[in-house]
Design an enzyme around this catalytic site. Structure first.
Site, PDB file in Angstrom:
ATOM      1  N   CYS A 190       0.812  -1.229   0.000  1.00 31.08           N
ATOM      2  CA  CYS A 190       0.000   0.000   0.000  1.00 31.08           C
ATOM      3  C   CYS A 190       0.839   1.268   0.000  1.00 31.08           C
ATOM      4  CB  CYS A 190      -0.916   0.016   1.218  1.00 31.08           C
ATOM      5  SG  CYS A 190      -1.655  -1.562   1.562  1.00 31.08           S
ATOM      6  N   HIS A 244      -3.837   7.244   6.216  1.00 33.33           N
ATOM      7  CA  HIS A 244      -3.915   5.937   5.559  1.00 33.33           C
ATOM      8  C   HIS A 244      -5.347   5.421   5.722  1.00 33.33           C
ATOM      9  CE1 HIS A 244      -2.438   2.431   3.619  1.00 33.33           C
ATOM     10  NE2 HIS A 244      -2.737   1.646   4.620  1.00 33.33           N
ATOM     11  N   GLU A 294      -3.382   4.317  13.928  1.00 31.13           N
ATOM     12  CA  GLU A 294      -2.962   5.541  13.220  1.00 31.13           C
ATOM     13  C   GLU A 294      -3.241   6.790  14.059  1.00 31.13           C
ATOM     14  OE1 GLU A 294      -4.425   5.946   9.215  1.00 31.13           O
ATOM     15  OE2 GLU A 294      -3.056   7.616   8.829  1.00 31.13           O
ATOM     16  N   LYS A 331     -10.156   7.452   1.479  1.00 32.63           N
ATOM     17  CA  LYS A 331     -10.469   6.070   1.064  1.00 32.63           C
ATOM     18  C   LYS A 331     -11.942   5.756   1.251  1.00 32.63           C
ATOM     19  CE  LYS A 331      -6.048   3.652   1.722  1.00 32.63           C
ATOM     20  NZ  LYS A 331      -5.142   4.653   2.314  1.00 32.63           N
ATOM     21  N   PHE A 366       1.253  -3.201   4.186  1.00 33.15           N
ATOM     22  CA  PHE A 366       1.494  -4.575   4.590  1.00 33.15           C
ATOM     23  C   PHE A 366       2.994  -4.824   4.401  1.00 33.15           C
ATOM     24  CE2 PHE A 366      -2.770  -6.989   3.829  1.00 33.15           C
ATOM     25  CZ  PHE A 366      -3.326  -6.294   4.876  1.00 33.15           C
TER      26      PHE A 366
END
Lengths: 408, 78
Positions: free
Chosen positions: A157, A296, A307, A328, A393
């Site tokens: 990512c 993120h 986060e 997102k 990841f």
């Protein structure tokens, strides 16, 4: 910061919200989601973000032979960014670099190859060259005739955040004069979605409104929507941009990188905090000087809490001067292209002096203790610096920092 | 439909090359094939006609290709 100052002079998007950067940003500011239900026989329902894309606008049919969708999207986004930058032929080709991030490369080609083999047929002889993860960068290089460094970063990512960092550093150091930094991902395929479903990180489709399925920082969040797309930016030295009268969206101020080195998938607040601190340090910024964080924010139960904890650890008492959102929630998770799309959105936030929201983020989760912008975007006339976080990841954390231009 | 016509139709469908631009004397590189797309064309020909074309086959033009396909198919039948 040493070396040449690096600025962003072009943006090109092939995104679930469309291909025009201003329109995409406007949709995001309104909190509109491009996430849709995806249903195929034998596949549990999923929500995804897909790009409306006509490859024949960018390639002849002959040129398309052996070119996976991931490379098609990369070329289209990069070419769009180059046009947006009004980039003429004044750069020596060996001083042009291409830096591309992609997680899976040519997923459709790999899928077709295995499907053919499983059916007792032969795989296409171009399977290897179409699916290799550096194919998008190679196709972009051939399209724009870049004879300098042409490199690919595959860091899950954070792939295209790594690509932007590398591109910016190459311009900063004077290795090249101008760079295309791009992220591309094209893996909306039943087999790939099944693999992600097996990992239990995807959002459960909202029965009433599938577009509202991804809910970062909300108490009822359940994960992200897989998305495809590409985003590219043109980076060059300020001196050169100014000499040619280019429009400057924002300046790259620095980056911070770290690795959790702890777990393949479980995020780590200490690792993220290290990347955030380094990013601030390299940019010469104090926490209270950064007004926006494009998080993120994958809407996984653990990820969003970690986060927010990392942001609090670094910002401390200044946390209330920061505004945080996860776009997102609206465009989904573009994986290898996420860093580039979200960096582009961050740059547009600085350029427009507006902060896009996190959509569908109610009811708020008190465990995500950060100043989250929810629902609709907000004006930010005093916004001078912003960050875009990508936590991969594999444990790699990359934070990109951009500064607004003093005046427009 | 002759083998040549079938080859032309295949090239049109797969590569978007206008049939009118293809004659028996058209060479394989003339309409824009590079070494990779040529490999893909040969693969498509093999799949379509059920033949196997040797790597060192001497093919210059579409006429050569059609003739070779006919030879391979009749050899297969016999």
């Amino acid at each position: 910061m040493s070396g040449r100052e690096v600025v962003v002079t072009g943006l090109g998007l092939m995104s679930p919200h469309g291909n025009d950067a201003a329109t995409v940003f406007d949709e995001l500011m309104r909190g509109r989601s491009a996430i849709r239900l995806f249903e195929r026989p034998g596949l549990p329902s999923a929500v995804v973000g897909q790009v409306e894309f006509d490859a024949t606008q960018w390639f002849s049919r002959l040129q398309l032979v052996g070119v996976d969708r991931v490379s098609q999207l990369a070329v289209a986004a990069s070419e769009s960014a180059r046009r947006d930058a009004a980039w003429s032929d004044q750069y020596a080709s060996e001083r042009i670099g291409v830096f591309v991030g992609s997680g899976m490369g040519g997923a459709a080609t790999i899928d077709e190859g295995y499907t053919a083999l499983a059916a007792g047929k032969r795989a296409s002889p171009l399977t290897v060259v179409a699916s290799m993860v550096n194919a998008p960068a190679a196709h972009v290089a051939m399209r724009i005739k870049a004879h300098g460094p042409v490199l690919t970063y595959s860091v899950a990512c954070a792939s295209s955040a790594a690509a932007i960092d590398a591109a910016a550093r190459a311009v900063q150091e004077g290795d090249i004069d101008i760079a295309i930094a791009c992220g591309s991902e094209a893996l909306i395929l039943p087999n790939v979605i099944r693999a992600w479903q097996a990992l239990h990180t995807l959002a459960s489709p909202d029965a009433d409104d599938p577009s509202a399925s991804c809910r970062p920082f909300a108490a009822n969040r359940s994960g992200f929507a897989l998305s495809e797309g590409a985003a590219a930016m043109v980076l060059e030295s300020r001196a050169h941009a100014e000499s040619r009268g280019a429009r400057i969206y924002a300046a790259w101020a620095g980056s911070g990188m770290s690795c959790d080195a702890a777990h393949l998938t479980k995020p780590d607040a200490d690792g993220q905090a290290r990347a955030l601190r380094l990013a601030l340090q390299r940019s010469g910024l104090e926490p209270n000087e950064v007004g926006y964080c494009n998080a993120h924010g994958t809407a996984t139960p653990i990820g969003d809490v970690v986060e927010c904890n990392a942001l609090r650890a670094v910002w401390g008492e200044s946390i209330d001067t920061l505004r945080v959102s996860s776009t997102k929630s609206m465009h989904g998770h573009l994986l290898g292209a996420a860093g580039a799309l979200e960096a582009a959105i961050t740059v547009l936030a600085l350029y427009e002096k507006q902060i896009p929201p996190t959509a569908h983020s109610h009811p708020a989760d008190p465990a995500c203790a950060a100043p989250i912008v929810r629902g609709q975007g907000v004006d930010a006339p005093d916004l001078t610096a912003a960050i875009s976080s990508s936590f991969a990841f594999g444990g790699t954390n990359i934070v990109l920092v951009f500064r607004a231009e003093a005046s427009r | 439909m002759t083998t040549f016509d079938e080859v032309v139709q295949l090239i049109h469908e797969k590569f978007g090359v206008e049939s009118g631009n293809l004659s028996p004397d058209t060479t394989l590189t003339e309409f824009g094939l590079d070494s990779l797309t040529l490999v893909e064309l040969i693969f498509a020909i093999e799949e379509h006609f059920g033949v196997e074309i040797a790597d060192d086959a001497d093919i210059e033009s579409l006429k050569d290709l059609a003739t070779l396909i006919d030879e391979l198919r009749s050899a297969k039948k016999s």
